[in-house]
Enzyme design. Structure first.
Site, PDB file in Angstrom:
ATOM      1  N   LYS A 137       0.852  -1.193   0.000  1.00  0.00           N
ATOM      2  CA  LYS A 137       0.000   0.000   0.000  1.00  0.00           C
ATOM      3  C   LYS A 137       0.890   1.245   0.000  1.00  0.00           C
ATOM      4  CE  LYS A 137      -3.828  -2.363   2.282  1.00  0.00           C
ATOM      5  NZ  LYS A 137      -4.665  -2.482   3.492  1.00  0.00           N
ATOM      6  N   LYS A 169      -4.804 -14.875  -2.250  1.00  0.00           N
ATOM      7  CA  LYS A 169      -5.836 -14.215  -1.466  1.00  0.00           C
ATOM      8  C   LYS A 169      -7.201 -14.818  -1.787  1.00  0.00           C
ATOM      9  CE  LYS A 169      -5.249  -9.739  -0.885  1.00  0.00           C
ATOM     10  NZ  LYS A 169      -4.757  -9.635   0.511  1.00  0.00           N
ATOM     11  N   GLU A 197      -3.303 -16.383   2.263  1.00  0.00           N
ATOM     12  CA  GLU A 197      -4.196 -15.687   3.180  1.00  0.00           C
ATOM     13  C   GLU A 197      -5.330 -16.619   3.559  1.00  0.00           C
ATOM     14  OE1 GLU A 197      -5.677 -11.449   2.494  1.00  0.00           O
ATOM     15  OE2 GLU A 197      -7.454 -12.663   2.041  1.00  0.00           O
ATOM     16  N   ASP A 218      -5.834 -13.504   8.335  1.00  0.00           N
ATOM     17  CA  ASP A 218      -6.483 -12.246   7.986  1.00  0.00           C
ATOM     18  C   ASP A 218      -7.614 -11.885   8.946  1.00  0.00           C
ATOM     19  OD1 ASP A 218      -6.881  -9.982   6.275  1.00  0.00           O
ATOM     20  OD2 ASP A 218      -8.622 -10.989   5.432  1.00  0.00           O
TER      21      ASP A 218
END
Length: 281
Positions: A137, A169, A197, A218
């Protein structure tokens, strides 16, 4: 020694940043007001207690416009400094200093803000055995610099991009038909690092059985994280991720996870407060 970062072109970054500021007409204010031979002395200092990052890049801005500029770095990147601390002294052509000032300050303020926030999170988990990770990010085009700043704050870099590890993911799992099949495909592709994840405890064993090398847990609370760590039982590293805050990270670290990733380190860090004051001569 010249500042270098893997996959980062310092000269191109400096040139593009200055070109953005100078535009087609250059620094018309300094050209009109400041004599061409005028010289300035300057001091960059911190207005708050911060962790410094980006000084070598700031120096590159000044050198780009005045190759003979005299620079004295008073602290090194990664250092904690108290409010009011001088961090860089300069002496050179006044026009060049004024033209480069904003680009240099913007860079140091942004990177020092990231390093300062990162150090705060690192301090919060000290002694737990957990390692703080950054994420992807980042501001487009600034990833290498921002991840450098997290290192200066004491974190460890997670993936640098999509190329250096697989991260499976929920959307990958949905298309592949489950955690196990998704991991199996990554193994068959010859990928060495396979991060998976998982949203539930039930996904852990299929992920490990298929060949996952790292399990990302997560959005799990501390109680569930403890169960997950026990299930993994040290077979691969575990990572807690999702919604981690300064006031919750210690409890997360104490569950026994190997890593904690925090997107806000690069996504939301406020700029550090630094200034640059000049005197004639």
């Amino acid at each position: 020694m010249r500042f270098t970062l893997d996959r980062f072109d310092l000269d191109a970054f400096v040139a593009a940043t200055l070109a953005e500021d100078l535009g087609p007409g250059g620094d018309i204010t300094s050209a009109a007001v400041i004599p061409a031979d005028a010289r300035f002395s300057g001091v960059m200092d911190s207005r708050d207690a911060i962790v410094i990052a980006g000084l070598p890049i700031a120096e590159a801005f000044f050198r780009a416009l005045d190759p003979a500029v005299e620079l004295e770095r008073l602290v090194e990147d990664g250092a904690r400094v108290a409010a009011g601390s001088p961090v860089l002294r300069l002496h050179g052509l006044a026009r060049a200093m004024l033209t480069a000032e904003r680009s240099a300050l913007n860079t140091v303020q942004h990177l020092s803000g990231i390093a300062t926030l990162t150090r705060d999170y690192v301090d919060a988990i000290a002694g737990t055995g957990a390692t703080l990770l950054d994420t992807r990010k980042t501001i487009p085009g600034l990833r290498m610099l921002e991840k450098y700043a997290t290192r200066m704050g004491g974190a460890t870099n997670h993936r640098m991009g999509l190329w250096d590890a697989a991260m499976i993911k929920d959307n990958h799992v949905a298309v592949a038909g489950g955690v196990g099949p998704a991991v199996a495909r990554a193994v068959a592709a010859g990928i060495a690092r396979i991060i998976v994840e998982v949203d539930t405890l039930a996904q852990i064993e299929p992920a490990l059985a298929a060949g996952a090398t790292h399990v990302l847990l997560d959005n799990m609370g501390p109680a569930v994280l403890r169960e997950a760590v026990a299930l993994v039982a040290g077979r691969v590293p575990t990572e807690a991720s999702g919604g981690v805050r300064r006031d919750t990270i210690r409890a997360i670290a104490e569950t026994g996870v190997s890593y904690i990733s925090v997107g806000r380190l690069t996504q939301s860090a406020p700029a550090a407060d630094l200034g640059l004051d000049f005197t004639l001569g």
